[in-house]
Each structure stands twice: as structure tokens, then as C-alpha cells.
Motif scaffolding. Structure first.
Motif, mmCIF file in Angstrom:
data_model
loop_
_atom_site.group_PDB
_atom_site.id
_atom_site.type_symbol
_atom_site.label_atom_id
_atom_site.label_comp_id
_atom_site.label_asym_id
_atom_site.label_seq_id
_atom_site.Cartn_x
_atom_site.Cartn_y
_atom_site.Cartn_z
ATOM 1 N N GLY A 226 0.852 -1.177 0.000
ATOM 2 C CA GLY A 226 0.000 0.000 0.000
ATOM 3 C C GLY A 226 0.890 1.229 0.000
ATOM 4 O O GLY A 226 1.721 1.403 0.899
ATOM 5 N N LEU A 227 0.730 2.071 -1.015
ATOM 6 C CA LEU A 227 1.622 3.219 -1.183
ATOM 7 C C LEU A 227 1.003 4.501 -0.645
ATOM 8 O O LEU A 227 -0.204 4.605 -0.445
ATOM 9 C CB LEU A 227 1.973 3.393 -2.664
ATOM 10 N N ALA A 228 1.870 5.500 -0.481
ATOM 11 C CA ALA A 228 1.430 6.787 0.060
ATOM 12 C C ALA A 228 0.597 7.586 -0.933
ATOM 13 O O ALA A 228 -0.039 8.573 -0.547
ATOM 14 C CB ALA A 228 2.644 7.602 0.492
ATOM 15 N N ASP A 229 0.594 7.194 -2.216
ATOM 16 C CA ASP A 229 -0.186 7.938 -3.211
ATOM 17 C C ASP A 229 -1.539 7.275 -3.470
ATOM 18 O O ASP A 229 -2.093 7.384 -4.561
ATOM 19 C CB ASP A 229 0.607 8.064 -4.519
ATOM 20 N N HIS A 230 -2.092 6.548 -2.478
ATOM 21 C CA HIS A 230 -3.410 5.912 -2.560
ATOM 22 C C HIS A 230 -3.445 4.818 -3.620
ATOM 23 O O HIS A 230 -4.447 4.646 -4.313
ATOM 24 C CB HIS A 230 -4.509 6.940 -2.842
ATOM 25 N N THR A 231 -2.357 4.075 -3.747
ATOM 26 C CA THR A 231 -2.255 3.019 -4.742
ATOM 27 C C THR A 231 -1.851 1.710 -4.074
ATOM 28 O O THR A 231 -1.087 1.718 -3.107
ATOM 29 C CB THR A 231 -1.190 3.381 -5.809
ATOM 30 N N ILE A 232 -2.387 0.605 -4.586
ATOM 31 C CA ILE A 232 -1.915 -0.716 -4.184
ATOM 32 C C ILE A 232 -1.205 -1.324 -5.385
ATOM 33 O O ILE A 232 -1.760 -1.375 -6.489
ATOM 34 C CB ILE A 232 -3.065 -1.633 -3.746
ATOM 35 N N ILE A 233 0.025 -1.779 -5.170
ATOM 36 C CA ILE A 233 0.801 -2.396 -6.235
ATOM 37 C C ILE A 233 0.946 -3.894 -5.942
ATOM 38 O O ILE A 233 1.200 -4.292 -4.797
ATOM 39 C CB ILE A 233 2.210 -1.773 -6.341
ATOM 40 N N VAL A 234 0.779 -4.701 -6.966
ATOM 41 C CA VAL A 234 1.010 -6.137 -6.860
ATOM 42 C C VAL A 234 2.211 -6.481 -7.734
ATOM 43 O O VAL A 234 2.212 -6.216 -8.932
ATOM 44 C CB VAL A 234 -0.225 -6.952 -7.318
ATOM 45 N N GLU B 101 9.714 -11.780 -8.445
ATOM 46 C CA GLU B 101 10.905 -11.290 -9.148
ATOM 47 C C GLU B 101 10.897 -9.779 -9.311
ATOM 48 O O GLU B 101 11.875 -9.197 -9.796
ATOM 49 C CB GLU B 101 11.002 -11.946 -10.525
ATOM 50 N N GLY B 102 9.777 -9.112 -8.970
ATOM 51 C CA GLY B 102 9.729 -7.657 -9.036
ATOM 52 C C GLY B 102 8.965 -7.098 -10.211
ATOM 53 O O GLY B 102 8.952 -5.874 -10.413
ATOM 54 N N LYS B 103 8.300 -7.956 -10.980
ATOM 55 C CA LYS B 103 7.512 -7.460 -12.104
ATOM 56 C C LYS B 103 6.162 -6.963 -11.605
ATOM 57 O O LYS B 103 5.469 -7.646 -10.854
ATOM 58 C CB LYS B 103 7.303 -8.577 -13.124
ATOM 59 N N GLU B 104 5.796 -5.735 -12.032
ATOM 60 C CA GLU B 104 4.502 -5.189 -11.635
ATOM 61 C C GLU B 104 3.379 -5.946 -12.336
ATOM 62 O O GLU B 104 3.311 -5.993 -13.550
ATOM 63 C CB GLU B 104 4.428 -3.698 -11.970
ATOM 64 N N MET B 105 2.474 -6.534 -11.517
ATOM 65 C CA MET B 105 1.390 -7.350 -12.064
ATOM 66 C C MET B 105 0.073 -6.569 -12.143
ATOM 67 O O MET B 105 -0.660 -6.676 -13.122
ATOM 68 C CB MET B 105 1.176 -8.594 -11.187
ATOM 69 N N HIS B 106 -0.216 -5.793 -11.113
ATOM 70 C CA HIS B 106 -1.472 -5.029 -11.070
ATOM 71 C C HIS B 106 -1.219 -3.721 -10.335
ATOM 72 O O HIS B 106 -0.333 -3.614 -9.486
ATOM 73 C CB HIS B 106 -2.580 -5.802 -10.341
ATOM 74 N N ARG B 107 -2.071 -2.765 -10.639
ATOM 75 C CA ARG B 107 -2.047 -1.480 -9.925
ATOM 76 C C ARG B 107 -3.497 -1.093 -9.652
ATOM 77 O O ARG B 107 -4.295 -0.935 -10.577
ATOM 78 C CB ARG B 107 -1.354 -0.422 -10.770
ATOM 79 N N LEU B 108 -3.830 -0.951 -8.367
ATOM 80 C CA LEU B 108 -5.184 -0.593 -7.962
ATOM 81 C C LEU B 108 -5.138 0.807 -7.375
ATOM 82 O O LEU B 108 -4.386 1.074 -6.434
ATOM 83 C CB LEU B 108 -5.698 -1.587 -6.911
ATOM 84 N N GLU B 109 -5.941 1.699 -7.923
ATOM 85 C CA GLU B 109 -5.865 3.107 -7.529
ATOM 86 C C GLU B 109 -7.197 3.612 -7.011
ATOM 87 O O GLU B 109 -8.264 3.182 -7.432
ATOM 88 C CB GLU B 109 -5.425 3.964 -8.721
ATOM 89 N N GLU B 110 -7.113 4.548 -6.105
ATOM 90 C CA GLU B 110 -8.272 5.257 -5.571
ATOM 91 C C GLU B 110 -7.861 6.703 -5.379
ATOM 92 O O GLU B 110 -7.550 7.156 -4.273
ATOM 93 C CB GLU B 110 -8.723 4.626 -4.241
ATOM 94 N N PRO B 111 -7.828 7.491 -6.463
ATOM 95 C CA PRO B 111 -7.218 8.827 -6.428
ATOM 96 C C PRO B 111 -8.006 9.895 -5.677
ATOM 97 O O PRO B 111 -7.460 10.928 -5.339
ATOM 98 C CB PRO B 111 -7.112 9.189 -7.915
ATOM 99 N N HIS B 112 -9.288 9.645 -5.398
ATOM 100 C CA HIS B 112 -10.118 10.723 -4.847
ATOM 101 C C HIS B 112 -10.316 10.600 -3.338
ATOM 102 O O HIS B 112 -11.330 11.020 -2.809
ATOM 103 C CB HIS B 112 -11.482 10.723 -5.536
ATOM 104 N N VAL B 113 -9.360 10.020 -2.655
ATOM 105 C CA VAL B 113 -9.493 9.877 -1.206
ATOM 106 C C VAL B 113 -8.565 10.861 -0.506
ATOM 107 O O VAL B 113 -7.645 11.398 -1.105
ATOM 108 C CB VAL B 113 -9.182 8.428 -0.755
ATOM 109 N N SER B 114 -8.841 11.041 0.786
ATOM 110 C CA SER B 114 -8.095 12.058 1.528
ATOM 111 C C SER B 114 -7.083 11.463 2.489
ATOM 112 O O SER B 114 -6.493 12.181 3.276
ATOM 113 C CB SER B 114 -9.090 12.918 2.325
ATOM 114 N N SER B 115 -6.899 10.165 2.441
ATOM 115 C CA SER B 115 -5.982 9.524 3.382
ATOM 116 C C SER B 115 -5.014 8.618 2.645
ATOM 117 O O SER B 115 -5.083 8.467 1.429
ATOM 118 C CB SER B 115 -6.792 8.719 4.409
ATOM 119 N N TRP B 116 -4.083 8.015 3.398
ATOM 120 C CA TRP B 116 -3.127 7.096 2.825
ATOM 121 C C TRP B 116 -3.722 5.695 2.699
ATOM 122 O O TRP B 116 -4.798 5.416 3.212
ATOM 123 C CB TRP B 116 -1.882 7.062 3.702
ATOM 124 N N THR B 117 -2.999 4.817 2.064
ATOM 125 C CA THR B 117 -3.390 3.411 2.015
ATOM 126 C C THR B 117 -2.942 2.754 3.314
ATOM 127 O O THR B 117 -1.752 2.619 3.567
ATOM 128 C CB THR B 117 -2.724 2.705 0.827
#
Length: 479
Positions: free
Chosen positions: A298-306, A310-326
Motif C-alpha cells: 500500500g503506497l502513500a499515493d493511494h495506490t496498491i501495487i502487486v 521477481e519484481g515485475k509489476e502485475m497489477h495497480r489498484l488506484e483510488e485517487p479521490h481519497v483524503s488519506s493514505w493506504t
């Protein structure tokens, strides 16, 4: 050949606290209460032990029929009854008789009962008559209420209802509370600054702690002695480490911090296996997929990265309109992701994104998922901890826990104990709070830390072992 003990004296329990006759009578009453009437009669025939004597049976029949005077005559002839029990039972019967007569406006009966039956009982107690008169208009005991009262008074002659079930309930409750940690067993000193996170592995063999000192310490639990000892220190972070997550097989550990990247470690060798990060943002939480084949953050920019391992980005889940951190992350066994994106709600990411629950009059700080995945323990800004049943189609609050202190810092909670029947939390007043999960009552306040208790973790395989982390730089093991 030795003299055989009388049937009434045969001991049934190993502690000589209960005789065979008593136990059989308890069993007969329990079978009757469960509506196994024929089985109860069979047990009476086979054992030769009856639930009640003939005099007690007659007395009970008279009470049921409302034959008050007859029951008063039968009462003194009941086997093994003492004078005090006769007086208490007589008083209960006469109070009931008087109340019935008042309700039915049978004033002749009221006068006769007071003059000829109650007055003689009160000749040595001037205040007893006053109590009868004061209570007569307020007492409206039904037969269903007077019978349990008489059973309690004549407990030696009349088995109280559900006596065996209540004894079993009490024994199970005593056993449940026996395993609750109550004292400090060890103080672990492996950090040089505030300890912010602590977590036992799934198998209960290891304990991980992380700190403001950039260090992660792996502790080993001795399976024979249950003593906890330092196993190794994981070095590599350049800022405070505030969150960790064990792999499903307990051989690896994810660590991260508010302004740090996620790191994956082999805890057996201490090797840093991989770093996961997105340039320009920090991480608040990390976890694994149920099979341990992917890493989430869970990132500080309201994003969840999967990421893949090995480090390959599989998914990115975003919720840009919130007022708090993940906030915290958890994954159910079906792969559905639970996270707190906003101040007052917790979201699900699965086949579709949806709001799981929304709290009122509070802001979500942290949460903890139960072992079965059906309950969520949610800590709020207003010092309330809510237990949600999320296994239902529409999640509901089933219990709230209050009493701990939290004004400035994040303090974490956990489930634990036998069957996860308890809830524990850190607190800013330096104590560890433990509640009964079913009743919501505080049953322990564990004292020992000198500063805020930031995090707690209950050993999943040892219900008597609880760990707490504190800003005083120590970890305490309670048992």
C-alpha cells in the motif's frame, strides 16, 4: 473381602469433590432439560438413583398445583432438610401465596395468611412483617419464577435447573481464562529506539520486531521451554521500519516503512532477496497473496501495487479521490484484498471494487483480519475498537471494545487466545489491554512498559503467549 462403600458415598470425580449419586442426578436433570425423557428414565432404572425423592416429588406437585398450605406441611418432612432451609422456603411460599391473594383481591385469604401463617414467623423479627407488607404489592412471581427460587433454597434436595450445563459452562470459562497471559515472562532488548511493530509467524516458532532504529530483529521461540531468544538482525533499511508480513510458509518476511521501500528477506539465512519500490513514493503496508507467489504494497499515493516475487509489476489498484493514505492490507483466502483507503471506510478489491463497510463518528487507523477471514477488528481515531462480521452479505458490528488510550500515536490490535476468543491492544498509558471477545469486557491490564505500547501479537499456536512492542525500546513476552 473389604467392606463395600454405600452407594451414596461412592466418589465419581478424581478430586473427591463429587459423589456418584450427585453426578447421576445431575445427568438425569440434564437429560430431562434436553427433552431426552426416556433416556433419563432409563438411567434412573439402571442406576437405581432417582432425580428426586418421593417427598420432594410430592412437594413439587403441590407447588405446581398451587396447594400452598399442603406444600408447607410437606416441607419439614423432606429428607435431610435443615431448619434454616425450611424457614427460607416457607417465607418464599407465603410471599407468593400472599401476592396471589392480593392480585385476586381475595382479602379473606390475605387476612388469614397474614394473621395465622406470616405473623407467627415474624414474632422474633419486627421488621419481617413490614417487608412482607411492603413487597406484597410489588411481587408478581409466576410459578416459573418461584420454582427456581425454591430450587436454590433447597439445592441439596432439589437439583437446580441446568445444573450440569452450568457447571460445564463454568469449567469451560475457567479453562478459557486460565490461558490468558497475566505476567511478564521475558523482556527482549534487541533494539536501540522505539519498537513500532511486532508479529509472530503463523507456526508460532518465530517473532519479528521492527523499529525506528531501521533494524528488523528475528526472534526464535524454543518449542520445549517457550523461551524467546535473538536469532538474527536484518540490516538494510535506511529509515524506520513500521510494518511487516510473514510469508505463508514462514520462511520469508516482508518489511517496509512510511518512507521506505518493501524488502523481502530469507529469515533462515538473513539474505535480502528483493526490493520493491515505485520512485517518489513511500509504503505504508505490505502483505502476500495466499499462495505466497506475489507481493503487495500500500503506497502513500493511494495506490496498491502487486508485484511478482521477481519484481515485475502485475497489477495497480488506484483510488485517487481519497483524503488519506493506504492503510493496512489483508487478503482473504479467496484472494480478495481488504484495505482502508479513506478515513471512514474499508474497501474490497476482488472481481470488482466495492466498499466493505463504513464507520460512523470515527476514522479508521488500523485493522486486523481474523484467522477464519470472517471478522475484522477495526481501530478508530476516537479510541473505539469495533468488531465487524464481514462474513455476512451485509457486514455488521457485533461488538465494541473500549478503555485503552490513544491520542497521538497509532496503536495496533490483534485477535488471540484459545479459539481467538480474546482481543488485545496497545495503549498510550503504557498498558496492554485484553478484552473477552464475546462479552467485550476488559479482563486484563498488563503493566510493565514505561512508554506507549505500539503493537501486540498473540502467538497463534500458544494461547498463553502474547508479545507487546513499545516506544520504550523493549518487547515484552507475557504468559
Amino acid at each position: 473381602m473389604g467392606i463395600q462403600p454405600r452407594e451414596s458415598q461412592v466418589i465419581a470425580g478424581s478430586q473427591t469433590l463429587i459423589k456418584k449419586v450427585e453426578l447421576v442426578r445431575f445427568m438425569i436433570e440434564a437429560l430431562n432439560s434436553l427433552d431426552y425423557k426416556e433416556t433419563a428414565m432409563c438411567l434412573e432404572r439402571e442406576s437405581g438413583i432417582h432425580l428426586h425423592s418421593q417427598r420432594v416429588k410430592l412437594f413439587m406437585e403441590q407447588i405446581i398445583k398451587g396447594e400452598w398450605d399442603e406444600s408447607l406441611s410437606t416441607l419439614p418432612s423432606i429428607e435431610s432438610i435443615d431448619e434454616k432451609s425450611v424457614e427460607s422456603a416457607s417465607a418464599a411460599i407465603l410471599q407468593h401465596k400472599l401476592s396471589k391473594a392480593c392480585i385476586e383481591k381475595n382479602f379473606a385469604e390475605v387476612s388469614n395468611t397474614l394473621k395465622n401463617q406470616i405473623a407467627p414467623l415474624c414474632k422474633n423479627d419486627k421488621h419481617l412483617m413490614a417487608r412482607y407488607l411492603l413487597n406484597r404489592s410489588h411481587s408478581k412471581e409466576s410459578l416459573g419464577e418461584i420454582m427456581p427460587n425454591l430450587r436454590n433454597i433447597l439445592s441439596r434436595q432439589m437439583i437446580p435447573e441446568r445444573r450440569l450445563a452450568n457447571l460445564v459452562d463454568r469449567a469451560l470459562l475457567d479453562e478459557k481464562y486460565t490461558h490468558i497471559p497475566s505476567k511478564t515472562l521475558q523482556i527482549l532488548k534487541g533494539h536501540f529506539d522505539e519498537v513500532w511493530f511486532v508479529q509472530f509467524s503463523h507456526n508460532g516458532k518465530y517473532l519479528a520486531s521492527s523499529s525506528r532504529d531501521y533494524r528488523v530483529v528475528i526472534w526464535e521461540v524454543n518449542e520445549a521451554t517457550h523461551e524467546v531468544s535473538l536469532m538474527r538482525v536484518l540490516r538494510g533499511h535506511s529509515k524506520a521500519v513500521s510494518y511487516m508480513s510473514w510469508s505463508p510458509d514462514d520462511t520469508q518476511l516482508l518489511t517496509c516503512g512510511q518512507n521506505e521501500r518493501v524488502r523481502r528477506w530469507n529469515i533462515l539465512s538473513g539474505e535480502l532477496l528483493r526490493e520493491y519500490f515505485i520512485w517518489g513514493t513511500g509504503t505504508f503496508s505490505c502483505t502476500w497473496t495466499p499462495k505466497g507467489d506475489c507481493v503487495l504494497a500500500g503506497l502513500a499515493d493511494h495506490t496498491i501495487i502487486v508485484w511478482s516475487l521477481e519484481g515485475k509489476e502485475m497489477h495497480r489498484l488506484e483510488e485517487p479521490h481519497v483524503s488519506s493514505w493506504t492503510s493496512d492490507l489483508a487478503i482473504k483466502s479467496n484472494g480478495v484484498i481488504i484495505t482502508a483507503f479513506d478515513l471512514d471506510s474499508i474497501l474490497l478489491f476482488g472481481h470488482e471494487k466495492r466498499k466493505l463497510l463504513e464507520v460512523e463518528d470515527g476514522e479508521v487507523l488500523t485493522f486486523c483480519l481474523s484467522e477464519d477471514g470472517d471478522f475484522l477488528l477495526v481501530s478508530l481515531l476516537n479510541e473505539e475498537i469495533q468488531l465487524w462480521n464481514i462474513g455476512l452479505e451485509q457486514p455488521v458490528i457485533v461488538k465494541t471494545f473500549e478503555g485503552h488510550k490513544r491520542q497521538k500515536f497509532i496503536v495496533r490490535t490483534c485477535f488471540g487466545g484459545k479459539g481467538q476468543g480474546f482481543v488485545a491492544s496497545g495503549s498510550e498509558d503504557t498498558q496492554v489491554y485484553v478484552w473477552d471477545r464475546a462479552s467485550g469486557e476488559i479482563i486484563r491490564k498488563l503493566e510493565g512498559h514505561s512508554r506507549t505500547v505500539t503493537c501486540v501479537s498473540w502467538n497463534p499456536t500458544n494461547p498463553s503467549m502474547l508479545a507487546s512492542a513499545s516506544d520504550d525500546g523493549t518487547i515484552r513476552i507475557w504468559g
